[in-house]
Every structure is written in C-alpha cells, then in structure tokens.
Scaffold this active site. Structure first.
Site, PDB file in Angstrom:
ATOM      1  N   ALA A 179       0.811  -1.108   0.007  1.00  0.00           N
ATOM      2  CA  ALA A 179       0.020  -0.001  -0.119  1.00  0.00           C
ATOM      3  C   ALA A 179       0.947   1.396   0.030  1.00  0.00           C
ATOM      4  O   ALA A 179       0.568   2.057   0.577  1.00  0.00           O
ATOM      5  CB  ALA A 179      -1.033   0.019   1.201  1.00  0.00           C
TER       6      ALA A 179
ATOM      7  N   GLY B  84       3.504   3.457  -2.757  1.00  0.00           N
ATOM      8  CA  GLY B  84       3.403   4.076  -3.932  1.00  0.00           C
ATOM      9  C   GLY B  84       2.567   3.824  -4.831  1.00  0.00           C
ATOM     10  O   GLY B  84       1.816   4.606  -5.484  1.00  0.00           O
TER      11      GLY B  84
ATOM     12  N   ARG C 258       4.103  11.609  -2.627  1.00  0.00           N
ATOM     13  CA  ARG C 258       3.833  10.708  -3.906  1.00  0.00           C
ATOM     14  C   ARG C 258       2.456   9.645  -3.431  1.00  0.00           C
ATOM     15  O   ARG C 258       1.987   9.167  -4.130  1.00  0.00           O
ATOM     16  CB  ARG C 258       4.678  10.030  -4.304  1.00  0.00           C
TER      17      ARG C 258
ATOM     18  N   ALA D  61      12.453 -10.033  -2.073  1.00  0.00           N
ATOM     19  CA  ALA D  61      12.003 -11.359  -1.187  1.00  0.00           C
ATOM     20  C   ALA D  61      10.490 -11.384  -1.131  1.00  0.00           C
ATOM     21  O   ALA D  61      10.122 -12.515  -1.287  1.00  0.00           O
ATOM     22  CB  ALA D  61      12.616 -11.159   0.004  1.00  0.00           C
TER      23      ALA D  61
ATOM     24  N   ARG E  79       8.484 -10.203  -3.211  1.00  0.00           N
ATOM     25  CA  ARG E  79       8.001 -10.776  -4.797  1.00  0.00           C
ATOM     26  C   ARG E  79       8.205 -12.282  -5.043  1.00  0.00           C
ATOM     27  O   ARG E  79       7.253 -12.691  -5.726  1.00  0.00           O
ATOM     28  CB  ARG E  79       9.063  -9.915  -5.565  1.00  0.00           C
TER      29      ARG E  79
ATOM     30  N   CYS F 223       7.428 -17.214 -14.866  1.00  0.00           N
ATOM     31  CA  CYS F 223       7.098 -16.686 -13.633  1.00  0.00           C
ATOM     32  C   CYS F 223       8.112 -15.560 -13.168  1.00  0.00           C
ATOM     33  O   CYS F 223       9.157 -15.119 -14.017  1.00  0.00           O
ATOM     34  CB  CYS F 223       7.248 -17.632 -12.448  1.00  0.00           C
TER      35      CYS F 223
ATOM     36  N   CYS G 211      40.723  -3.664  -3.235  1.00  0.00           N
ATOM     37  CA  CYS G 211      41.838  -2.892  -3.514  1.00  0.00           C
ATOM     38  C   CYS G 211      41.756  -1.515  -4.165  1.00  0.00           C
ATOM     39  O   CYS G 211      42.167  -0.627  -4.077  1.00  0.00           O
ATOM     40  CB  CYS G 211      42.730  -3.631  -4.387  1.00  0.00           C
TER      41      CYS G 211
END
Length: 419
Positions: free
Chosen positions: A25, A27, A59, A120, A122, A158, A173
């Site tokens: 719930a 953007g 937004r 995760a 999703r 999927c 380095c």
C-alpha cells in the site's frame, strides 16, 4: 463513477463480485487501490507491513501528515472507502510472508496484484500464486521507468524465471588504494563508519594495503614498506576501532590518519601512480587557516569546500562517538541514510577522499542517493503503472489472458519525440 467508462455487463458483474488481493500500500499501492474502486471492484483485501513516514507524503496521496506513524494498509482502506462507501475492503497490517497467509489463503482470490518494493516478498508471492494457480499481476517502478506483467502458471514465465541484476560490488583494492569514481569514495566512507562505530568486517577494511598490489615482489621493497608501516603509530596495523578508541575518538587524529598518514603511505607504492594521478594528502592544521562562505539554497544541495567538510567530519565524529559511549561497552551503531549524524559523517568522509583523489565533490543529496542506493520515486510513474495494472486485470477477468503482455510506460525522452 467508473475510471474506465462503462464495462460490458458480464465484465462489470465479474469486477464487482470477484475478490482481489493487493500486496503493498505504498507508491503504486495507493494509486492502485483508488483505481480499483473507481473501476468497480468492490471486494478488495490489502496487506502491508509498513507504517506511514513523512517522506511518503509527496507521492502516496491517500496519506496525510496526521497519518504519520499509522498502518499504511489501514489508512489506505479508510481513505479509499471515501471514494466508494460501498466497497468492502479488508486491511492487514502484516507481512505477506507470515505463514498465516498460506496457499489456501491465496486460493480465496480471483487475482493477486503486487505493489511491492523488495525482491524477497515478490519471490514469495510469485511462488504462492504458482502453488495456488492464481493469476498474479507483477509491477514495479524505478524513477521514470516502470513495468507491469502477468504471471500465470503454465502460460507465462514466472517472476523468478529470469535472473535479476544484483547490487554492484567493487574490488577491495580499488576501495582502499585507487578510487577513481565518487561511488568508490562513498563505499569507503560507509565501510569506515562500520569500522569506527559499527560491526567491524575484515572484508570492509579501509586502510591501505600493506604492500603495493601492482609491484613485482622484491624482498628489499617489501621489508622497507613493512618498516615504514610500523614507524608511525597512526598507520600501525591494528583494528581501526581499537585505534580510534585509544585516541578517545579524537577527530583531528582521525582526520590526519585517514587523509594524511594513510595517503602518504599509499604514495610509497610507486607503481600505483605511474599511470594514475597521485593523491594529495590533507593536513588538519593547514585547512583550519581557510575560511568558507556558503551560498543560498537548500542545505542538502550545497557542495562545501574542504574546510567545510573537515568541520562536518569533526562534528559528526563527536556526535557518533557520544552516541556509542551512551550505549555502553560493546555497543555498535548501524548506518542509516536517514540518521543525520551518520549521513553527515559519510558525506564529509566521502567528499574529503574525493578531494584527495582529485574528484569533484558531491552534495549531501547526491551522496545520500548513491549511499542509500536510492532511485527517486515519481508519483506520475506510479500512477501510470497503477492504471496499467487495472487494464491488465480487466483482461484477466475477461478470460483474455492471451492478450496480456508485459507493458511499460514511455520514458520522458520518447514522449518528447512524439509531441
């Protein structure tokens, strides 16, 4: 009022009677919930673990300042029913990964719509929808870019069928010895925060290498460097945190170690600088002879001078070391882009290192975006994507899965070409 105009009776009946799940719930989710009730959806369940933050208000238009700290899912429900009092909306302030939301839970819906912001969750919803054999509409935005795609078991790929890009990493380095881009200095500054105030990690060492990684091994050179590394206590190979504690987190000693002594040690590695511009050490006492005037505008947009960043470095070290002392022995701080002293420290340390290595320094705003891996969220992109989700949902409910496809809104550059 319908957002998409009159629907044919069979589809309108399906829209008003079907049960759908919105996961997220934020953007996209706020825009999507509004679109769903205006299109005629009446039985909606929404789940979100987050609470409302001030930064959401520019937004996520279902929320107001008075809602800060409250459940996103619950406030979104309360705001959306004002558009359509007849809507039957159930809100869950919870994680979709909670075992309570099993495959049987997902089978209660005709359609699931993702409005998530992390991989995760999703992945989890993708797997649950495949197991329940329920159509999933996956979506996401990144700045002006966005995408909507349908996932249906046996018909489409999927979410996890295609590998997703991983966060970019940099050779140690390069971070320690030869930074060539601002992001190298920002990563170094975040490592430094952890070494001084947080959980130390050997893989995130910030001190220069003990030998020139680009030099052919020479016993006499190696012995000379080993001797040099022990001559000055400031660059002795001890734990960075232990050394800082031994100085009482003295900002001046820390400054001179990081931006003078360590840099002078790097300069002894001759081969590193044969094809690169050599770094320029900084001296605290010399910088304090300078003065600096700030221009107008927003504080976060300022790019200070070296003196200004040396002062910011000193102030942030004092604040962070005080926080550490207040928490007692063995305490550790966790870097957070939204914690002002932590962000000030990374901004100052990164910019001072950029100056040492002859790079243009960055504003606090730019560094926060890079350090927090932030891609700005844009309200109009969220709105377009939410609209596309509803259009794809109508195709699913019409039985036209063969007409569903992955869709993306045009970017500003392509729009300008069409105008």
């Amino acid at each position: 009022m319908s957002l998409v105009g009159p629907l044919r009776k069979e589809l309108a009946d399906s829209v008003s009677s079907c049960r759908v799940l919105v996961v997220g719930a934020g953007g996209i989710g706020c825009e999507l919930l509004k679109n769903l009730v205006l299109t005629g959806f009446r039985n909606i369940e929404v789940i979100d673990l987050d609470t409302i933050d001030v930064s959401n208000l520019n937004r996520q238009f279902l929320f107001q300042k008075k809602h800060v700290g409250k459940s996103k899912a619950q406030v979104a429900k309360e705001s959306v029913v004002q558009f359509c009092p007849k809507a039957n909306i159930t809100a869950y302030h919870d994680s979709i990964m909670n075992p309570d939301y099993s495959v049987e839970f997902f089978r209660n819906f005709a359609l699931v719509m993702n409005a998530l912001d992390n991989r995760a969750a999703r992945n989890h919803v993708n797997r649950m929808c495949l197991a329940a054999d329920i159509p999933l509409i996956e979506s996401g935005t990144a700045g002006y870019l966005g995408q909507v795609t349908i996932i249906k078991k046996g018909l489409t790929e999927c979410y996890e069928c295609q590998p997703k890009p991983t966060q970019k990493t940099f050779p140690g380095c390069t971070i320690r010895n030869t930074p060539s881009e601002p992001i190298h200095c920002i990563v170094w500054a975040k490592y430094l925060f952890n070494q001084l105030f947080g959980e130390e990690d050997a893989d995130q060492e910030v001190s220069p290498d003990t030998a020139d990684p680009e030099a052919a091994w020479d016993p006499s050179e190696a012995a000379a460097r080993a001797t040099a590394s022990e001559q000055d206590g400031d660059i002795k190979r001890v734990s960075t945190k232990d050394w800082a504690r031994s100085t009482g987190y003295d900002p001046v000693k820390l400054f001179n170690k990081l931006f003078k002594d360590d840099i002078m040690y790097l300069l002894t590695m001759d081969k590193l600088w044969r094809k690169r511009k050599a770094p320029l050490p900084l001296e605290w006492s010399e910088l304090q002879k300078q003065e600096e005037m700030l221009g107008g505008g927003l504080k976060d947009q300022h790019v200070l001078g070296v003196y200004g960043y040396s002062q910011l470095f000193s102030e942030s070290v004092k604040t962070l070391s005080s926080q550490l002392a207040e928490r007692g022995a063995g305490a550790e701080l966790v870097w957070d882009k939204d914690d002002p002293p932590a962000m000030d420290f990374v901004t100052a340390a990164a910019n001072l290192r950029m100056h040492v290595f002859s790079m243009n320094m960055k504003s606090r705003f730019d560094i926060k975006s890079m350090a927090g891996n932030i891609i700005p969220a844009i309200a109009t992109t969220n709105a377009v994507i939410a609209g596309l989700i509803v259009l794809e949902a109508l195709k699913v409910l019409s039985g036209d899965l063969d007409q569903c496809c992955t869709v993306s809104p045009p970017t500003p550059s392509s729009l300008s070409l069409r105008m």
